[in-house]
Design a protein around this motif. Structure first.
Motif, mmCIF file in Angstrom:
data_model
loop_
_atom_site.group_PDB
_atom_site.id
_atom_site.type_symbol
_atom_site.label_atom_id
_atom_site.label_comp_id
_atom_site.label_asym_id
_atom_site.label_seq_id
_atom_site.Cartn_x
_atom_site.Cartn_y
_atom_site.Cartn_z
ATOM 1 N N TYR A 158 0.784 -1.229 0.000
ATOM 2 C CA TYR A 158 0.000 0.000 0.000
ATOM 3 C C TYR A 158 0.813 1.275 0.000
ATOM 4 C CZ TYR A 158 -4.334 -2.514 0.090
ATOM 5 O OH TYR A 158 -5.394 -3.295 -0.271
ATOM 6 N N SER A 192 -6.146 6.490 -6.065
ATOM 7 C CA SER A 192 -7.115 5.953 -7.027
ATOM 8 C C SER A 192 -7.055 4.428 -7.136
ATOM 9 C CB SER A 192 -6.863 6.572 -8.411
ATOM 10 O OG SER A 192 -5.546 6.251 -8.840
ATOM 11 N N LEU A 203 -7.039 2.485 -4.520
ATOM 12 C CA LEU A 203 -7.605 1.958 -3.277
ATOM 13 C C LEU A 203 -9.126 2.049 -3.326
ATOM 14 C CD1 LEU A 203 -4.648 2.327 -2.322
ATOM 15 C CD2 LEU A 203 -5.545 3.310 -0.211
ATOM 16 N N GLY A 210 -12.859 2.838 -1.560
ATOM 17 C CA GLY A 210 -13.277 3.955 -0.706
ATOM 18 C C GLY A 210 -12.929 3.707 0.757
ATOM 19 N N GLU A 250 -10.647 1.724 1.986
ATOM 20 C CA GLU A 250 -9.190 1.752 2.173
ATOM 21 C C GLU A 250 -8.672 3.185 2.196
ATOM 22 O OE1 GLU A 250 -7.956 -2.516 0.104
ATOM 23 O OE2 GLU A 250 -8.193 -0.747 -1.159
HETATM 24 P P1 ADP Z 1 -14.681 -1.615 -3.762
HETATM 25 O O1 ADP Z 1 -15.136 -3.005 -3.482
HETATM 26 O O2 ADP Z 1 -14.678 -0.763 -2.510
HETATM 27 O O3 ADP Z 1 -15.333 -0.962 -4.926
HETATM 28 P P2 ADP Z 1 -12.401 -1.741 -5.518
HETATM 29 O O4 ADP Z 1 -13.076 -2.645 -6.472
HETATM 30 O O5 ADP Z 1 -12.117 -0.336 -5.881
HETATM 31 O O6 ADP Z 1 -13.138 -1.786 -4.100
HETATM 32 O O7 ADP Z 1 -11.013 -2.408 -5.083
HETATM 33 C C1 ADP Z 1 -10.950 -3.707 -4.594
HETATM 34 C C2 ADP Z 1 -9.498 -4.022 -4.264
HETATM 35 O O8 ADP Z 1 -8.670 -3.850 -5.425
HETATM 36 C C3 ADP Z 1 -8.924 -3.104 -3.205
HETATM 37 O O9 ADP Z 1 -8.123 -3.853 -2.332
HETATM 38 C C4 ADP Z 1 -8.105 -2.096 -3.980
HETATM 39 O O10 ADP Z 1 -6.995 -1.652 -3.222
HETATM 40 C C5 ADP Z 1 -7.637 -2.925 -5.156
HETATM 41 N N1 ADP Z 1 -7.439 -2.073 -6.347
HETATM 42 C C6 ADP Z 1 -8.346 -1.246 -6.892
HETATM 43 N N2 ADP Z 1 -7.826 -0.608 -7.981
HETATM 44 C C7 ADP Z 1 -6.548 -1.070 -8.122
HETATM 45 C C8 ADP Z 1 -5.485 -0.790 -9.030
HETATM 46 N N3 ADP Z 1 -5.635 0.061 -10.048
HETATM 47 N N4 ADP Z 1 -4.304 -1.419 -8.850
HETATM 48 C C9 ADP Z 1 -4.155 -2.261 -7.833
HETATM 49 N N5 ADP Z 1 -5.120 -2.586 -6.944
HETATM 50 C C10 ADP Z 1 -6.304 -1.977 -7.069
#
Ligand code: ADP
Ligand code: ADP
Length: 228
Positions: free
Chosen positions: A129, A135, A137, A139, A141
Protein backbone atom coordinates in the motif's frame (compact mmCIF):
# COMPACT_ATOMS: atom_id res chain seq x y z
CA UNK A 1 -7.82 17.78 27.78
CA UNK A 2 -10.26 19.95 25.81
CA UNK A 3 -12.67 22.25 27.58
CA UNK A 4 -15.43 24.30 26.02
CA UNK A 5 -16.55 26.99 28.41
CA UNK A 6 -19.86 28.77 27.69
CA UNK A 7 -19.18 28.79 23.96
CA UNK A 8 -21.62 30.45 21.58
CA UNK A 9 -21.40 30.78 17.83
CA UNK A 10 -23.61 33.04 15.78
CA UNK A 11 -22.76 33.19 12.08
CA UNK A 12 -22.76 36.58 10.31
CA UNK A 13 -26.20 35.84 8.80
CA UNK A 14 -27.64 35.46 12.31
CA UNK A 15 -27.73 31.65 12.48
CA UNK A 16 -27.17 30.59 16.07
CA UNK A 17 -25.18 27.39 15.53
CA UNK A 18 -24.15 27.01 19.17
CA UNK A 19 -26.03 28.43 22.12
CA UNK A 20 -24.12 28.00 25.34
CA UNK A 21 -22.01 24.91 24.84
CA UNK A 22 -19.89 23.66 27.74
CA UNK A 23 -18.09 20.33 27.71
CA UNK A 24 -14.97 18.78 29.18
CA UNK A 25 -13.17 16.03 27.31
CA UNK A 26 -10.47 14.32 29.34
CA UNK A 27 -7.11 13.32 28.01
CA UNK A 28 -7.20 9.98 26.21
CA UNK A 29 -10.98 9.88 26.07
CA UNK A 30 -12.99 9.06 22.94
CA UNK A 31 -16.08 11.25 22.94
CA UNK A 32 -18.78 10.95 20.30
CA UNK A 33 -20.86 14.00 19.40
CA UNK A 34 -24.22 12.92 18.08
CA UNK A 35 -27.25 14.87 16.95
CA UNK A 36 -29.35 15.69 13.90
CA UNK A 37 -27.98 17.57 10.93
CA UNK A 38 -27.58 21.27 11.71
CA UNK A 39 -27.29 20.91 15.50
CA UNK A 40 -23.78 22.37 15.55
CA UNK A 41 -21.42 19.38 15.48
CA UNK A 42 -19.13 20.57 12.69
CA UNK A 43 -19.09 24.10 14.08
CA UNK A 44 -17.89 22.67 17.39
CA UNK A 45 -15.08 20.71 15.73
CA UNK A 46 -13.89 23.58 13.54
CA UNK A 47 -13.54 25.83 16.56
CA UNK A 48 -11.04 23.46 18.18
CA UNK A 49 -8.37 24.10 15.56
CA UNK A 50 -9.49 27.70 15.03
CA UNK A 51 -10.98 27.31 11.58
CA UNK A 52 -13.79 29.40 13.06
CA UNK A 53 -13.85 31.68 16.10
CA UNK A 54 -16.47 31.46 18.82
CA UNK A 55 -18.69 34.52 19.18
CA UNK A 56 -18.51 34.16 22.96
CA UNK A 57 -16.83 31.84 25.41
CA UNK A 58 -13.45 30.15 25.51
CA UNK A 59 -11.92 26.85 24.47
CA UNK A 60 -9.00 25.48 26.44
CA UNK A 61 -6.56 22.73 25.51
CA UNK A 62 -4.59 21.40 28.46
CA UNK A 63 -5.71 24.41 30.46
CA UNK A 64 -4.48 27.01 27.96
CA UNK A 65 -6.82 29.21 25.94
CA UNK A 66 -6.43 28.04 22.32
CA UNK A 67 -5.93 31.67 21.23
CA UNK A 68 -2.70 31.72 23.25
CA UNK A 69 -1.10 28.94 21.20
CA UNK A 70 0.85 29.58 18.03
CA UNK A 71 -1.75 28.62 15.42
CA UNK A 72 0.63 26.32 13.50
CA UNK A 73 1.63 24.45 16.62
CA UNK A 74 -2.01 24.16 17.59
CA UNK A 75 -2.96 22.67 14.20
CA UNK A 76 0.05 20.37 14.02
CA UNK A 77 -1.03 18.92 17.29
CA UNK A 78 -4.56 18.17 16.06
CA UNK A 79 -5.30 15.51 13.46
CA UNK A 80 -8.46 16.18 11.44
CA UNK A 81 -10.36 13.52 9.49
CA UNK A 82 -13.09 14.83 7.23
CA UNK A 83 -16.21 13.27 5.78
CA UNK A 84 -14.91 13.65 2.25
CA UNK A 85 -11.84 11.57 1.64
CA UNK A 86 -9.10 14.11 1.07
CA UNK A 87 -5.94 12.26 0.06
CA UNK A 88 -3.64 14.04 -2.39
CA UNK A 89 -4.27 12.20 -5.68
CA UNK A 90 -0.82 12.83 -7.19
CA UNK A 91 1.02 11.36 -4.20
CA UNK A 92 1.28 7.73 -3.25
CA UNK A 93 0.05 6.53 0.15
CA UNK A 94 3.48 6.78 1.77
CA UNK A 95 3.84 10.38 0.60
CA UNK A 96 0.33 11.21 1.77
CA UNK A 97 1.04 9.88 5.26
CA UNK A 98 4.38 11.73 5.39
CA UNK A 99 3.05 15.25 4.79
CA UNK A 100 2.71 16.42 8.38
CA UNK A 101 5.67 14.44 9.80
CA UNK A 102 7.83 16.09 7.11
CA UNK A 103 6.61 19.53 8.13
CA UNK A 104 7.61 18.60 11.65
CA UNK A 105 11.06 17.64 10.33
CA UNK A 106 10.87 13.98 11.30
CA UNK A 107 13.64 11.82 9.90
CA UNK A 108 12.86 9.67 6.85
CA UNK A 109 13.48 6.47 8.77
CA UNK A 110 11.13 7.51 11.57
CA UNK A 111 8.41 8.43 9.09
CA UNK A 112 8.80 5.12 7.29
CA UNK A 113 8.60 3.12 10.51
CA UNK A 114 5.58 5.05 11.76
CA UNK A 115 3.78 4.67 8.39
CA UNK A 116 4.36 0.93 8.37
CA UNK A 117 3.13 0.51 11.95
CA UNK A 118 -0.02 2.49 11.27
CA UNK A 119 -0.83 0.69 8.01
CA UNK A 120 -0.38 -2.63 9.81
CA UNK A 121 -2.78 -1.52 12.54
CA UNK A 122 -5.57 -1.02 10.01
CA UNK A 123 -4.80 -4.19 8.11
CA UNK A 124 -3.20 -2.68 5.00
CA UNK A 125 0.04 -4.43 4.06
CA UNK A 126 2.69 -1.66 3.91
CA UNK A 127 4.75 -3.39 1.22
CA UNK A 128 1.77 -3.14 -1.12
CA UNK A 129 0.00 0.00 0.00
CA UNK A 130 2.81 2.50 0.60
CA UNK A 131 3.42 2.71 -3.14
CA UNK A 132 -0.15 2.84 -4.39
CA UNK A 133 -1.95 5.97 -5.47
CA UNK A 134 -5.26 6.83 -3.79
CA UNK A 135 -7.11 5.95 -7.03
CA UNK A 136 -5.87 2.36 -6.65
CA UNK A 137 -7.60 1.96 -3.28
CA UNK A 138 -11.26 1.27 -2.53
CA UNK A 139 -13.28 3.95 -0.71
CA UNK A 140 -12.92 2.16 2.62
CA UNK A 141 -9.19 1.75 2.17
CA UNK A 142 -8.79 5.43 1.30
CA UNK A 143 -10.69 6.44 4.40
CA UNK A 144 -8.51 4.15 6.56
CA UNK A 145 -5.48 5.92 5.10
CA UNK A 146 -7.18 9.26 5.86
CA UNK A 147 -7.50 8.17 9.49
CA UNK A 148 -3.91 7.05 9.88
CA UNK A 149 -2.63 10.12 8.04
CA UNK A 150 -4.29 12.22 10.74
CA UNK A 151 -2.44 10.17 13.38
CA UNK A 152 0.91 10.07 11.60
CA UNK A 153 2.67 12.93 13.34
CA UNK A 154 1.45 11.76 16.74
CA UNK A 155 -1.00 14.58 17.55
CA UNK A 156 -2.50 14.76 21.05
CA UNK A 157 -6.00 15.31 19.69
CA UNK A 158 -7.80 13.75 16.75
CA UNK A 159 -11.04 15.21 15.38
CA UNK A 160 -13.14 12.99 13.15
CA UNK A 161 -16.14 14.51 11.41
CA UNK A 162 -18.41 11.74 10.12
CA UNK A 163 -15.46 9.95 8.56
CA UNK A 164 -17.55 6.94 7.54
CA UNK A 165 -20.63 8.59 6.11
CA UNK A 166 -19.65 7.99 2.48
CA UNK A 167 -18.92 4.28 3.04
CA UNK A 168 -20.90 1.10 2.61
CA UNK A 169 -22.02 -0.73 5.79
CA UNK A 170 -19.25 -3.34 5.70
CA UNK A 171 -16.49 -0.74 5.33
CA UNK A 172 -18.11 1.27 8.13
CA UNK A 173 -18.02 -1.71 10.45
CA UNK A 174 -14.39 -2.39 9.58
CA UNK A 175 -13.46 1.24 10.23
CA UNK A 176 -15.32 1.33 13.54
CA UNK A 177 -13.32 -1.67 14.58
CA UNK A 178 -10.09 0.01 13.43
CA UNK A 179 -10.81 3.24 15.29
CA UNK A 180 -11.55 1.34 18.51
CA UNK A 181 -8.34 -0.60 18.16
CA UNK A 182 -6.25 2.46 17.28
CA UNK A 183 -7.71 4.31 20.25
CA UNK A 184 -6.91 1.45 22.60
CA UNK A 185 -3.33 1.38 21.35
CA UNK A 186 -2.55 5.09 21.20
CA UNK A 187 -4.87 6.43 23.93
CA UNK A 188 -5.17 9.86 22.36
CA UNK A 189 -8.08 12.21 22.85
CA UNK A 190 -10.55 11.65 20.03
CA UNK A 191 -13.69 13.63 19.25
CA UNK A 192 -15.86 11.73 16.82
CA UNK A 193 -18.90 13.29 15.13
CA UNK A 194 -21.69 11.11 13.81
CA UNK A 195 -25.43 11.19 13.28
CA UNK A 196 -25.67 7.42 13.77
CA UNK A 197 -26.64 6.51 17.34
CA UNK A 198 -25.37 2.93 17.06
CA UNK A 199 -21.99 4.22 15.96
CA UNK A 200 -21.92 6.76 18.79
CA UNK A 201 -22.75 4.09 21.38
CA UNK A 202 -20.31 1.55 19.94
CA UNK A 203 -17.34 3.92 19.85
CA UNK A 204 -17.67 6.46 22.63
CA UNK A 205 -16.23 6.27 26.14
CA UNK A 206 -18.67 9.14 26.53
CA UNK A 207 -21.54 10.11 24.26
CA UNK A 208 -22.65 13.72 23.95
CA UNK A 209 -26.18 14.20 22.64
CA UNK A 210 -26.68 17.55 20.89
CA UNK A 211 -29.79 19.34 19.76
CA UNK A 212 -30.16 22.80 18.25
CA UNK A 213 -26.85 24.16 19.48
CA UNK A 214 -27.13 22.72 22.97
CA UNK A 215 -25.92 19.62 24.74
CA UNK A 216 -28.91 17.62 25.91
CA UNK A 217 -27.07 14.86 27.72
CA UNK A 218 -23.53 13.57 28.23
CA UNK A 219 -23.07 10.07 29.55
CA UNK A 220 -21.37 6.73 29.09
CA UNK A 221 -23.03 4.46 26.50
CA UNK A 222 -24.09 2.09 29.30
CA UNK A 223 -25.91 4.86 31.18
CA UNK A 224 -27.56 6.17 28.02
CA UNK A 225 -28.91 2.75 27.17
CA UNK A 226 -30.21 2.23 30.71
CA UNK A 227 -31.77 5.71 31.01
CA UNK A 228 -32.68 6.72 27.44
P1 ADP B 1 -14.68 -1.62 -3.76
O1 ADP B 1 -15.14 -3.00 -3.48
O2 ADP B 1 -14.68 -0.76 -2.51
O3 ADP B 1 -15.33 -0.96 -4.93
P2 ADP B 1 -12.40 -1.74 -5.52
O4 ADP B 1 -13.08 -2.64 -6.47
O5 ADP B 1 -12.12 -0.34 -5.88
O6 ADP B 1 -13.14 -1.79 -4.10
O7 ADP B 1 -11.01 -2.41 -5.08
C1 ADP B 1 -10.95 -3.71 -4.59
C2 ADP B 1 -9.50 -4.02 -4.26
O8 ADP B 1 -8.67 -3.85 -5.42
C3 ADP B 1 -8.92 -3.10 -3.21
O9 ADP B 1 -8.12 -3.85 -2.33
C4 ADP B 1 -8.10 -2.10 -3.98
O10 ADP B 1 -6.99 -1.65 -3.22
C5 ADP B 1 -7.64 -2.93 -5.16
N1 ADP B 1 -7.44 -2.07 -6.35
C6 ADP B 1 -8.35 -1.25 -6.89
N2 ADP B 1 -7.83 -0.61 -7.98
C7 ADP B 1 -6.55 -1.07 -8.12
C8 ADP B 1 -5.49 -0.79 -9.03
N3 ADP B 1 -5.63 0.06 -10.05
N4 ADP B 1 -4.30 -1.42 -8.85
C9 ADP B 1 -4.15 -2.26 -7.83
N5 ADP B 1 -5.12 -2.59 -6.94
C10 ADP B 1 -6.30 -1.98 -7.07
P1 ADP C 1 -23.95 19.81 12.01
O1 ADP C 1 -22.50 19.55 11.84
O2 ADP C 1 -24.49 19.31 13.31
O3 ADP C 1 -24.78 19.37 10.84
P2 ADP C 1 -23.19 22.60 11.64
O4 ADP C 1 -22.27 22.95 12.74
O5 ADP C 1 -22.63 22.32 10.30
O6 ADP C 1 -24.14 21.40 12.11
O7 ADP C 1 -24.25 23.77 11.45
C1 ADP C 1 -24.97 24.34 12.55
C2 ADP C 1 -25.90 25.42 12.00
O8 ADP C 1 -25.12 26.52 11.52
C3 ADP C 1 -26.77 24.99 10.85
O9 ADP C 1 -28.01 25.67 10.96
C4 ADP C 1 -26.00 25.48 9.63
O10 ADP C 1 -26.86 25.73 8.55
C5 ADP C 1 -25.39 26.76 10.17
N1 ADP C 1 -24.11 27.12 9.51
C6 ADP C 1 -23.00 26.35 9.39
N2 ADP C 1 -22.02 27.03 8.77
C7 ADP C 1 -22.53 28.26 8.50
C8 ADP C 1 -22.01 29.44 7.88
N3 ADP C 1 -20.77 29.49 7.43
N4 ADP C 1 -22.82 30.51 7.78
C9 ADP C 1 -24.08 30.47 8.25
N5 ADP C 1 -24.63 29.41 8.86
C10 ADP C 1 -23.87 28.32 8.98
Amino acid sequence: MIEFSDVKKTYPDGTEALKDFSLRINEGELVTLIGPSGCGKTTTMKMVNRLIEPTEGTIYINGTNINDYNIHELRWNIGYVLQQIALFPHMNIGENIAVVPEMKKWKRREIRKRSEELLDMVGLDPSTYLHRRPSELSGGEQQRVGVIRALAADPDIILMDEPFSALDPISREQLQHDIKKLHQEIRKTIVFVTHDIDEALALGDKVCLMKEGHINQVDTPQQLVLNP
